[in-house]
Each structure stands twice: as C-alpha cells, then as structure tokens.
Design a protein around this motif. Sequence first.
Motif, PDB file in Angstrom:
ATOM      1  N   GLU A   1       4.099  10.600  -9.299  1.00  0.00           N
ATOM      2  CA  GLU A   1       3.438  11.143 -10.481  1.00  0.00           C
ATOM      3  C   GLU A   1       2.980  12.577 -10.237  1.00  0.00           C
ATOM      4  OE1 GLU A   1       0.269   8.478 -11.354  1.00  0.00           O
ATOM      5  OE2 GLU A   1       1.591   6.808 -11.934  1.00  0.00           O
ATOM      6  N   LEU A   2       2.545  12.857  -9.034  1.00  0.00           N
ATOM      7  CA  LEU A   2       2.087  14.207  -8.698  1.00  0.00           C
ATOM      8  C   LEU A   2       3.256  15.191  -8.744  1.00  0.00           C
ATOM      9  CD1 LEU A   2      -0.702  15.346  -7.775  1.00  0.00           C
ATOM     10  CD2 LEU A   2       0.178  15.258  -5.437  1.00  0.00           C
TER      11      LEU A   2
ATOM     12  N   HIS B   1       0.840  -1.204   0.000  1.00  0.00           N
ATOM     13  CA  HIS B   1       0.000   0.000   0.000  1.00  0.00           C
ATOM     14  C   HIS B   1       0.873   1.252   0.000  1.00  0.00           C
ATOM     15  CE1 HIS B   1      -3.518   2.495   0.842  1.00  0.00           C
ATOM     16  NE2 HIS B   1      -2.773   3.123   1.743  1.00  0.00           N
ATOM     17  N   THR B   2       1.934   1.255   0.805  1.00  0.00           N
ATOM     18  CA  THR B   2       2.843   2.407   0.858  1.00  0.00           C
ATOM     19  C   THR B   2       3.497   2.631  -0.495  1.00  0.00           C
ATOM     20  OG1 THR B   2       3.282   2.011   3.208  1.00  0.00           O
ATOM     21  CG2 THR B   2       4.851   3.374   2.015  1.00  0.00           C
ATOM     22  N   ASP B   3       3.893   1.555  -1.163  1.00  0.00           N
ATOM     23  CA  ASP B   3       4.507   1.682  -2.486  1.00  0.00           C
ATOM     24  C   ASP B   3       3.519   2.293  -3.478  1.00  0.00           C
ATOM     25  OD1 ASP B   3       6.698   0.956  -4.471  1.00  0.00           O
ATOM     26  OD2 ASP B   3       4.997  -0.136  -5.317  1.00  0.00           O
ATOM     27  N   THR B   4       2.266   1.876  -3.408  1.00  0.00           N
ATOM     28  CA  THR B   4       1.244   2.432  -4.308  1.00  0.00           C
ATOM     29  C   THR B   4       1.063   3.924  -4.064  1.00  0.00           C
ATOM     30  OG1 THR B   4       0.056   0.325  -4.389  1.00  0.00           O
ATOM     31  CG2 THR B   4      -1.185   2.298  -4.989  1.00  0.00           C
ATOM     32  N   VAL B   5       1.003   4.315  -2.796  1.00  0.00           N
ATOM     33  CA  VAL B   5       0.827   5.732  -2.456  1.00  0.00           C
ATOM     34  C   VAL B   5       2.041   6.546  -2.899  1.00  0.00           C
ATOM     35  CG1 VAL B   5       0.580   7.356  -0.541  1.00  0.00           C
ATOM     36  CG2 VAL B   5      -0.736   5.234  -0.549  1.00  0.00           C
ATOM     37  N   LEU B   6       3.243   6.015  -2.697  1.00  0.00           N
ATOM     38  CA  LEU B   6       4.445   6.726  -3.138  1.00  0.00           C
ATOM     39  C   LEU B   6       4.490   6.847  -4.653  1.00  0.00           C
ATOM     40  CD1 LEU B   6       7.171   5.264  -0.740  1.00  0.00           C
ATOM     41  CD2 LEU B   6       6.102   7.516  -0.664  1.00  0.00           C
ATOM     42  N   GLY B   7       3.958   5.845  -5.354  1.00  0.00           N
ATOM     43  CA  GLY B   7       3.869   5.938  -6.806  1.00  0.00           C
ATOM     44  C   GLY B   7       2.956   7.081  -7.229  1.00  0.00           C
ATOM     45  N   GLN B   8       1.837   7.213  -6.525  1.00  0.00           N
ATOM     46  CA  GLN B   8       0.916   8.320  -6.819  1.00  0.00           C
ATOM     47  C   GLN B   8       1.585   9.664  -6.534  1.00  0.00           C
ATOM     48  OE1 GLN B   8      -2.424   7.407  -4.308  1.00  0.00           O
ATOM     49  NE2 GLN B   8      -3.151   5.724  -5.602  1.00  0.00           N
TER      50      GLN B   8
ATOM     51  N   GLU C   1      -2.895  20.527  -2.536  1.00  0.00           N
ATOM     52  CA  GLU C   1      -4.002  19.927  -1.782  1.00  0.00           C
ATOM     53  C   GLU C   1      -3.991  18.405  -1.917  1.00  0.00           C
ATOM     54  OE1 GLU C   1      -5.938  21.380   0.292  1.00  0.00           O
ATOM     55  OE2 GLU C   1      -5.304  23.447  -0.129  1.00  0.00           O
ATOM     56  N   GLN C   2      -3.667  17.923  -3.117  1.00  0.00           N
ATOM     57  CA  GLN C   2      -3.607  16.475  -3.331  1.00  0.00           C
ATOM     58  C   GLN C   2      -2.455  15.863  -2.544  1.00  0.00           C
ATOM     59  OE1 GLN C   2      -5.790  14.659  -4.750  1.00  0.00           O
ATOM     60  NE2 GLN C   2      -4.737  12.678  -4.812  1.00  0.00           N
ATOM     61  N   ALA C   3      -1.338  16.576  -2.464  1.00  0.00           N
ATOM     62  CA  ALA C   3      -0.193  16.085  -1.680  1.00  0.00           C
ATOM     63  C   ALA C   3      -0.551  16.000  -0.195  1.00  0.00           C
ATOM     64  CB  ALA C   3       1.005  16.993  -1.885  1.00  0.00           C
ATOM     65  N   ILE C   4      -1.329  16.966   0.290  1.00  0.00           N
ATOM     66  CA  ILE C   4      -1.797  16.914   1.678  1.00  0.00           C
ATOM     67  C   ILE C   4      -2.661  15.673   1.887  1.00  0.00           C
ATOM     68  CG2 ILE C   4      -3.331  17.998   3.365  1.00  0.00           C
ATOM     69  CD1 ILE C   4      -0.723  19.430   3.201  1.00  0.00           C
TER      70      ILE C   4
ATOM     71  N   ARG D   1       4.337  15.961 -12.276  1.00  0.00           N
ATOM     72  CA  ARG D   1       3.467  16.960 -12.898  1.00  0.00           C
ATOM     73  C   ARG D   1       3.839  18.362 -12.428  1.00  0.00           C
ATOM     74  NH1 ARG D   1       1.311  19.001 -17.184  1.00  0.00           N
ATOM     75  NH2 ARG D   1      -0.544  20.286 -16.744  1.00  0.00           N
ATOM     76  N   ALA D   2       4.143  18.497 -11.152  1.00  0.00           N
ATOM     77  CA  ALA D   2       4.559  19.806 -10.636  1.00  0.00           C
ATOM     78  C   ALA D   2       5.872  20.242 -11.279  1.00  0.00           C
ATOM     79  CB  ALA D   2       4.704  19.738  -9.120  1.00  0.00           C
ATOM     80  N   GLN D   3       6.787  19.297 -11.504  1.00  0.00           N
ATOM     81  CA  GLN D   3       8.044  19.628 -12.182  1.00  0.00           C
ATOM     82  C   GLN D   3       7.786  20.122 -13.605  1.00  0.00           C
ATOM     83  OE1 GLN D   3       9.912  15.741 -11.445  1.00  0.00           O
ATOM     84  NE2 GLN D   3      11.605  16.812 -10.448  1.00  0.00           N
ATOM     85  N   GLU D   4       6.902  19.438 -14.313  1.00  0.00           N
ATOM     86  CA  GLU D   4       6.565  19.859 -15.675  1.00  0.00           C
ATOM     87  C   GLU D   4       6.001  21.281 -15.684  1.00  0.00           C
ATOM     88  OE1 GLU D   4       3.827  16.992 -17.124  1.00  0.00           O
ATOM     89  OE2 GLU D   4       5.276  15.333 -17.102  1.00  0.00           O
ATOM     90  N   LEU D   5       5.129  21.577 -14.739  1.00  0.00           N
ATOM     91  CA  LEU D   5       4.530  22.911 -14.668  1.00  0.00           C
ATOM     92  C   LEU D   5       5.574  23.963 -14.315  1.00  0.00           C
ATOM     93  CD1 LEU D   5       1.202  22.023 -12.806  1.00  0.00           C
ATOM     94  CD2 LEU D   5       1.457  22.666 -15.214  1.00  0.00           C
TER      95      LEU D   5
END
Length: 302
Positions: free
Chosen positions: A87-88, A77-84, A121-124, A91-95
């Motif tokens: 990706e977040l 579960h932790t690996d899945t959350v870190l994967g999300q 907000e999503q990171a929170i 996206r911030a790097q691209e912006l």
Amino acid sequence: MALRVTPGMMQSQLMRNINHNLTRMQGLQNEQSTGRKLNKPSDDPVGITYSLRYRSELSMNEQYDKNIAQAKSQLEHTDTVLGQLSELVQRAQELAVQAQNDTNPQTALDAIAVEINQIYEQAIMIGNDQLNGKYIFNGQMTDIEPYDSATAATAAAPDTDDQTVKVRFSAGVTVAVDITGGEVFGKTGDNDNLFKTLKDIYNSLTPTANKAALQTAANQLNSRYEKIINTRSEVGARTNRVDLIDQRMQDLNYNLTELQSKTEDADMAETILKFNQEEAVYQASLSVGAKVIQRTLVDYLN
C-alpha cells in the motif's frame, strides 16, 4: 505306593489356589482403577514396545506442532507487513504519476516531495519490523537492525543477511518462514532498490523538477512493486504449505493416539465382567476351603 495326602498338603494347595484367584482379581481391579490394561511391562511385553514407540512419535509431533504454530505466526505477520508495504509503494506510485503532470507548479511538487520523504521513512520502519523482538527482514541475523535511515539509500548501506530461517516440521521437511530484506526492498546495488528509488524521486522533485530523472525513478519503483507482489505471493504459498503440513500432522496424531489407546487402554465393560467372574470364583474358593478344611480334635487341644 499310594501318596498320602495330609491336611497340611491340602491347606497349602488351597492357599495357593486362593492366592492365585486373588492375584487375578487384583489385576482386574487395577485395570478398572487405572483404566489401562498396560500398567507395567510384564502385562504385555510385546505391547509395551509399541506403546513406547507411539509415545515417542507423539512426543516429537508435539514439538512439531509448536514449530507449525510458530511458522504460521511468522508467515502471517510477514504477509501483513508486506501488505502494508504494498500500500505504501502504491501511494508512492500515485504521487510519481501525479508529479509527472506538466501543469504542476513547483509548490505542488515540493508538497509531493515532502510526502515521498515520509513514505521513505515509513519504508525504513517497515524494513526494521520486529516479531517477538527479532528483526524479520535480516535473515538469520535477527538481533541486528537491517536498515538505517541515513544510509539505506546509499551505496554504503550493507546488504541484509541472505540466509533464511528454516523450521523443521518432520524428518527431512523444512520450510523457510522469513523473507530477506534483499528480496523485498532490493540489494544495495540494485537499480530498483526501494530506498534508493524513493530518494531518487524526492531528488527529482526538489529543488527543481527533473522530469527525465523522475520518469526513470518511477519505472524503477514499478519494477520494485512487482517484485514485492511476487514475494508476497511466495509467502502465501508457504503459508498454504504449512497449513497442509498442519492438517497432515493432526491426522497423524489422531491415528497414533488411537493406536496407543488400543494398546494401553482397557475395555471397561469387558474388564468389569471379568472382575465379577473372578470375584465369584474367589468367593467360591473361600467357601469350598471352609468346607474342606474342618476343625479336628487337635485344633481344640491346641
């Protein structure tokens, strides 16, 4: 002086022998019905000590198996959350790179700022992720929400608990199954704290662009991204170790079960053969007894 053998003595000896044969036959019959050669301690006083030892170890391993399942679930579960989260941040790097383009009008920068705020907000939300009702990024304080949207990017934000949750897999073998928020998002005083960095990017874009501040925040974001990747690699390494422990535990349980079976379980083919032999002996003793003990005139008079 010759000992006189009386009919009573003959009958008593015969009954003892018949009962002895019957007892042996009953024991074999009990082995057949239970499928076990070890039904009570007196069956094998030495074997019972090994049997109890195997049972004790298998019982402990059963709990360790549950611990392994729990650890795998939490690490995956932790690996899945870190994967999300990865990706977040990507996206911030691209912006951030897009925002550094000098051709962007202020309206475009404002739009980027809005999306950066949503990423914050999503990171929170990811930082407050739960598994089975427990917060996964607050160390051992799993009942306390680690991050607040209003304060996470400020110096007033408290650091998450840095004590990891460790699970025991055997005597002296424990593995941490969680990652603290400080490792993932950064501590409050870190320059590359993810929440602070995202807010810095947002503030560098609005109300007017500050390219120097944007560049600094973008560099800090890149630094935090590398740490998130390293943390995720550590989670993967722990998962692999738990898998190895699981395989070892399965092999150990198989060996213990086999040893327990050899100690307790009856060889049915051999047991049936012995039972048939004892049954034949018992029937023969009854037949011989009927011939040896003949009725006398006294039996008829009685």
